[in-house]
Write a protein that holds these residues in place. Structure first.
Motif, PDB file in Angstrom:
ATOM      1  N   GLN A  79       0.824  -1.205   0.000  1.00 54.72           N
ATOM      2  CA  GLN A  79       0.000   0.000   0.000  1.00 54.72           C
ATOM      3  C   GLN A  79       0.863   1.261   0.000  1.00 54.72           C
ATOM      4  O   GLN A  79       0.445   2.296  -0.517  1.00 54.72           O
ATOM      5  CB  GLN A  79      -0.976  -0.007   1.179  1.00 54.72           C
ATOM      6  N   ASP A  82       1.983   1.562  -3.644  1.00 59.13           N
ATOM      7  CA  ASP A  82       0.805   1.892  -4.438  1.00 59.13           C
ATOM      8  C   ASP A  82       0.452   3.374  -4.297  1.00 59.13           C
ATOM      9  O   ASP A  82       0.120   4.044  -5.286  1.00 59.13           O
ATOM     10  CB  ASP A  82      -0.373   1.012  -4.016  1.00 59.13           C
ATOM     11  N   GLY A  87      -1.138   4.359  -7.651  1.00 56.70           N
ATOM     12  CA  GLY A  87      -1.993   3.211  -7.940  1.00 56.70           C
ATOM     13  C   GLY A  87      -1.513   2.342  -9.075  1.00 56.70           C
ATOM     14  O   GLY A  87      -2.327   1.816  -9.835  1.00 56.70           O
ATOM     15  N   ARG A 162      -5.837   2.218  -2.980  1.00 51.02           N
ATOM     16  CA  ARG A 162      -6.769   1.232  -3.524  1.00 51.02           C
ATOM     17  C   ARG A 162      -6.988   0.168  -2.449  1.00 51.02           C
ATOM     18  O   ARG A 162      -6.019  -0.412  -1.956  1.00 51.02           O
ATOM     19  CB  ARG A 162      -6.218   0.580  -4.792  1.00 51.02           C
ATOM     20  N   SER A 163      -8.213  -0.085  -2.129  1.00 54.51           N
ATOM     21  CA  SER A 163      -8.508  -1.086  -1.109  1.00 54.51           C
ATOM     22  C   SER A 163      -8.424  -2.502  -1.657  1.00 54.51           C
ATOM     23  O   SER A 163      -8.605  -3.466  -0.918  1.00 54.51           O
ATOM     24  CB  SER A 163      -9.904  -0.857  -0.524  1.00 54.51           C
ATOM     25  N   ASP A 164      -8.139  -2.625  -2.944  1.00 49.51           N
ATOM     26  CA  ASP A 164      -8.099  -3.934  -3.597  1.00 49.51           C
ATOM     27  C   ASP A 164      -6.924  -3.990  -4.558  1.00 49.51           C
ATOM     28  O   ASP A 164      -7.094  -4.106  -5.773  1.00 49.51           O
ATOM     29  CB  ASP A 164      -9.421  -4.184  -4.327  1.00 49.51           C
ATOM     30  N   ILE A 165      -5.728  -3.897  -4.044  1.00 46.15           N
ATOM     31  CA  ILE A 165      -4.514  -3.961  -4.867  1.00 46.15           C
ATOM     32  C   ILE A 165      -4.462  -5.324  -5.565  1.00 46.15           C
ATOM     33  O   ILE A 165      -4.666  -6.356  -4.927  1.00 46.15           O
ATOM     34  CB  ILE A 165      -3.265  -3.756  -3.985  1.00 46.15           C
TER      35      ILE A 165
END
Length: 345
Positions: A79, A82, A87, A162-165
């Protein structure tokens, strides 16, 4: 098909001209740039260092070894990168093998698929940031059940960009490939060959068919590293890669526990693999490389003149399950755009 470029892991020293290579790749519209790790350089530091000099290209790890870091530690690193890259991270992870896991990291290797499943679940709980993270698995427990008893569930201070890498699994065996299709966003093969395409399509289909599968074949990524060696002389081009093939087929694992060797055996190179492994484990890496047939290299790599390379990309590699061809070698300036276009067209 998308195109990537591989930096890999280092030999004895950092690779030369990598900053220039990634700058050229981004300028030419290459989709992704990838690092790796074994037991020397790590995958995350070079990705962040070189990635800081880019603005668009996706940044992938192929792969981060899960025994090197706790799942929360890798979730934190992911994270962080990212956020810093806007992102662009693709987090490739893999279980590695018993020699590295137990010999280098001092961690137990058994039940790698089970550990991988738990590992991914913990990382996704960190990124979701819905509540303090708790987990009761066979391999990971949060909070830790022993020790002082003072551990408490925690929630990441950082709000992930992004909560969904996206998570890709590095896998070679059919059970691990099926696991990738079930729980991951993509799969990173190693030593994929177009001749084994149907074998891997079947393994992926098994994973997609499982209850609760995360993706379907339509939105699942397969990003494969394909070595590239250009030369008008085919034998000379293949000779550059034979030591690499010999290392993996012969030396990356113990006798009877070498997953890379198993991949080549499935391609039909069983007799050759037995000899390559015998020579390599006997300390004769030079003879092991000489025992690698040129056709064995051609099964898994792009070698020879540029006309041959481009024709094979179009006729052999593009019809496969692969969605991204990661070039393990940067094409020569005079053929660069032609090879990239062959992949993308």
């Amino acid at each position: 098909m998308k195109v990537g470029v591989m930096a890999g892991y280092w030999g004895s020293h950092p690779p030369r001209r990598m900053e220039q290579t990634i700058a050229e790749a981004e300028a030419l519209g290459v989709d992704s740039f990838w690092t790796a790790e074994s037991y020397g350089s790590d995958a995350l530091t070079p990705l962040a260092w070189w990635g800081a000099r880019t603005s668009r290209i996706a940044l992938g790890t192929s792969v981060c070894q899960i025994s090197a870091r706790t799942p929360t530690a890798l979730a934190m690193a992911a994270q962080t990168i990212d956020h810093l890259s806007g992102g662009r991270l693709i987090l490739g992870i893999g279980a590695s093998g018993p020699q590295v896991v137990e010999g280098w990291y001092g961690q137990p290797y058994p039940r790698p698929l089970e550990r991988t499943r738990e590992y991914v679940a913990v990382m996704r709980a960190v990124w979701a940031r819905a509540e303090p993270v708790t987990f009761e698995g066979k391999h990971f427990q949060l909070p830790y059940g022993g020790g002082t008893g003072l551990g408490k569930p925690l929630k990441s201070i950082v709000h992930p960009l992004r909560s969904d890498i996206p998570v890709y699994l590095g896998a070679e065996g059919p059970k691990n490939v099926a696991l990738a299709a079930e729980i991951a966003d993509g799969w990173t093969p190693l030593w994929f060959s177009p001749k084994t395409d149907e074998f891997y399509r079947a393994a992926l289909a098994e994973g997609f068919a499982r209850e609760g599968a995360r993706r379907t074949a339509a939105d699942f990524e397969v990003a494969n590293v394909c070595w590239l060696s250009e030369d008008e002389d085919l034998e000379r081009a293949a000779a550059r890669l034979k030591p690499v093939v010999a290392l993996y087929a012969g030396g990356m694992g113990a006798n009877g526990a070498n997953f890379h060797n198993d991949v080549f055996v499935r391609m039909g190179w069983g007799q050759e693999c037995a000899e390559i492994q015998r020579l390599y484990l006997a300390g004769r890496a030079d003879l092991a490389a000489q025992a690698v047939p040129t056709a064995m290299v051609e099964d898994v790599a792009l070698v020879g003149p540029v006309d041959k390379i481009c024709e094979e990309i179009v006729k052999r590699w593009k019809p496969t399950v692969l969605t991204t061809l990661i070039l393990g070698g940067w094409p020569r300036p005079e053929s660069r755009e032609r090879i990239l276009e062959a992949v993308r067209s």
